[in-house]
Design an enzyme around this catalytic site. Structure first.
Site, PDB file in Angstrom:
ATOM      1  N   ASP A  44      -0.244  -2.168 -11.818  1.00  0.00           N
ATOM      2  CA  ASP A  44       0.857  -1.654 -12.652  1.00  0.00           C
ATOM      3  C   ASP A  44       2.106  -1.403 -11.802  1.00  0.00           C
ATOM      4  O   ASP A  44       3.167  -1.067 -12.330  1.00  0.00           O
ATOM      5  CB  ASP A  44       0.452  -0.421 -13.477  1.00  0.00           C
ATOM      6  CG  ASP A  44      -0.012   0.745 -12.628  1.00  0.00           C
ATOM      7  OD1 ASP A  44      -0.050   0.613 -11.396  1.00  0.00           O
ATOM      8  OD2 ASP A  44      -0.352   1.800 -13.214  1.00  0.00           O
ATOM      9  N   SER A  45       2.010  -1.631 -10.482  1.00  0.00           N
ATOM     10  CA  SER A  45       3.214  -1.626  -9.641  1.00  0.00           C
ATOM     11  C   SER A  45       4.204  -2.682 -10.130  1.00  0.00           C
ATOM     12  O   SER A  45       5.374  -2.648  -9.771  1.00  0.00           O
ATOM     13  CB  SER A  45       2.850  -1.884  -8.170  1.00  0.00           C
ATOM     14  OG  SER A  45       2.169  -3.108  -8.036  1.00  0.00           O
ATOM     15  N   ASP A  83      -4.851  -3.452 -13.746  1.00  0.00           N
ATOM     16  CA  ASP A  83      -4.703  -1.997 -13.834  1.00  0.00           C
ATOM     17  C   ASP A  83      -4.630  -1.561 -15.291  1.00  0.00           C
ATOM     18  O   ASP A  83      -3.863  -2.150 -16.082  1.00  0.00           O
ATOM     19  CB  ASP A  83      -3.387  -1.564 -13.161  1.00  0.00           C
ATOM     20  CG  ASP A  83      -3.599  -1.125 -11.726  1.00  0.00           C
ATOM     21  OD1 ASP A  83      -4.749  -0.889 -11.317  1.00  0.00           O
ATOM     22  OD2 ASP A  83      -2.587  -1.014 -11.003  1.00  0.00           O
ATOM     23  N   GLU A 182      -5.504   4.862  -1.214  1.00  0.00           N
ATOM     24  CA  GLU A 182      -4.093   4.607  -0.902  1.00  0.00           C
ATOM     25  C   GLU A 182      -3.471   5.771  -0.136  1.00  0.00           C
ATOM     26  O   GLU A 182      -3.565   6.938  -0.581  1.00  0.00           O
ATOM     27  CB  GLU A 182      -3.319   4.356  -2.215  1.00  0.00           C
ATOM     28  CG  GLU A 182      -1.838   4.061  -1.982  1.00  0.00           C
ATOM     29  CD  GLU A 182      -1.128   3.474  -3.191  1.00  0.00           C
ATOM     30  OE1 GLU A 182      -1.775   3.228  -4.226  1.00  0.00           O
ATOM     31  OE2 GLU A 182       0.095   3.266  -3.084  1.00  0.00           O
TER      32      GLU A 182
HETATM   33  O1  KIV Z   1      -0.488  -1.236  -8.779  1.00  0.00           O
HETATM   34  C1  KIV Z   1      -0.731  -1.590  -7.626  1.00  0.00           C
HETATM   35  O2  KIV Z   1      -0.108  -2.496  -7.095  1.00  0.00           O
HETATM   36  C2  KIV Z   1      -1.793  -0.892  -6.901  1.00  0.00           C
HETATM   37  C3  KIV Z   1      -1.872  -0.991  -5.407  1.00  0.00           C
HETATM   38  C4  KIV Z   1      -2.909  -0.102  -4.866  1.00  0.00           C
HETATM   39  C5  KIV Z   1      -2.143  -2.303  -4.853  1.00  0.00           C
HETATM   40  O3  KIV Z   1      -2.563  -0.236  -7.511  1.00  0.00           O
END
Ligand code: KIV
Length: 271
Positions: A44-45, A83, A182
């Site tokens: 979701d980044s 995600d 993380e």
């Molecule tokens: O949303 C994301 O990119 C993540 C990172 C930990 C890779 O959850």
């Protein structure tokens, strides 16, 4: 044949490092496929990387499904994980099953990732796993809780580390097949790697993990602000902008091979 969660677990037991990268559309998915990495995460980044939001919170379930479909068109070998976005699983197990089910029914994704390990989240994970939906956990810096936790390193104190260790064990117990850690101290990640049977994928968690995961746009230098733990391998944004500026400049300054249209020499209609 795409990798399976069993393959990842075997990699841990064989001591083979797992590599995981994010993708947000078919183009970035093709880069990730070509990298030979083991896991493609539609993180979701992408709300920040691709859609310009300041946090991951605004992205909708609909948008995540849409982007996962796009990435899925490029992914063949890596395990494809998506995600679950903010508020798609925090409002109860029924809603979480419906949300996670959309990824498995409408995209080629094989598993979902969700953040945290509060008691309510544990109940959700238990329900998802019993429904046949593999779940990847995510502890430490969990961006969906940014307004409570901030963007900094997590689990700095001994009690906070003990709390995180217990949460990691609980996630394994509930049936998570892997765990993302993380922005936590390297020593904690290293200890958890040994303590847990499931693979521990680190991001800003030091080198001693079962695997590493990165936001592809950070690795390629495409994002305006890089997290301190993601050193870009190239200055992608600068290179791309330069190439586009060069092209515009060349178009404006190239020698005219045909005379510009004038009143006595108007452009041909329809051309
Ligand atoms: O949303 C994301 O990119 C993540 C990172 C930990 C890779 O959850």
């Amino acid at each position: 044949m795409p990798l399976t969660i069993r393959d990842l677990q075997n990699y841990k037991h064989q001591g083979r490092i797992i590599t995981a990268l994010t993708a947000w559309d078919a183009l970035s998915g093709a880069w990730v496929e070509a990298s030979g990495c083991d896991v493609a995460l539609v993180g979701d980044s992408l709300a920040m990387v691709s859609l310009g939001h300041a946090t991951t919170l605004p992205i909708s379930l609909e948008a995540m499904v849409h982007h996962t479909q796009a990435v899925g068109r490029s992914i063949q070998r890596p395990l494809l994980v998506a995600d679950l976005p903010f508020l798609s699983y925090q409002c109860g197990a029924e809603q979480a099953v419906a949300a996670a089910g959309r990824f498995l029914k409408e995209t080629p994704c094989q598993a979902v990732k969700l953040e945290g390990a509060e008691p309510e989240t544990m109940a959700v994970i238990n329900r998802l796993v019993r429904t046949g939906i593999p779940v990847m956990g995510h502890l430490g810096l969990t961006p969906q809780s940014v307004h409570c936790l901030g963007w900094g390193r997590q689990a700095r104190s001994a009690p906070a580390q003990e709390q995180l260790r217990q949460k990691a064990l609980d996630l394994q117990q509930q049936g998570c097949f892997a765990l993302v850690l993380e922005h936590v101290p390297a020593v904690l990640a290293s200890e958890l790697r040994r303590e847990l049977k499931i693979p521990v994928l680190g991001i800003g968690a030091g080198p001693d993990c079962d695997g590493q995961i990165l936001v592809t746009a950070d690795l390629l230098g495409l994002t305006p602000s890089q997290p301190p733990f993601a050193k870009p391998r190239l200055q992608g944004a600068t290179m791309f902008k330069q190439a586009l500026q060069d092209w515009c400049h060349e178009q404006r300054h190239q020698e005219q091979t045909t005379p510009p249209p004038t009143a006595s020499n108007p452009p041909t209609p329809g051309c």
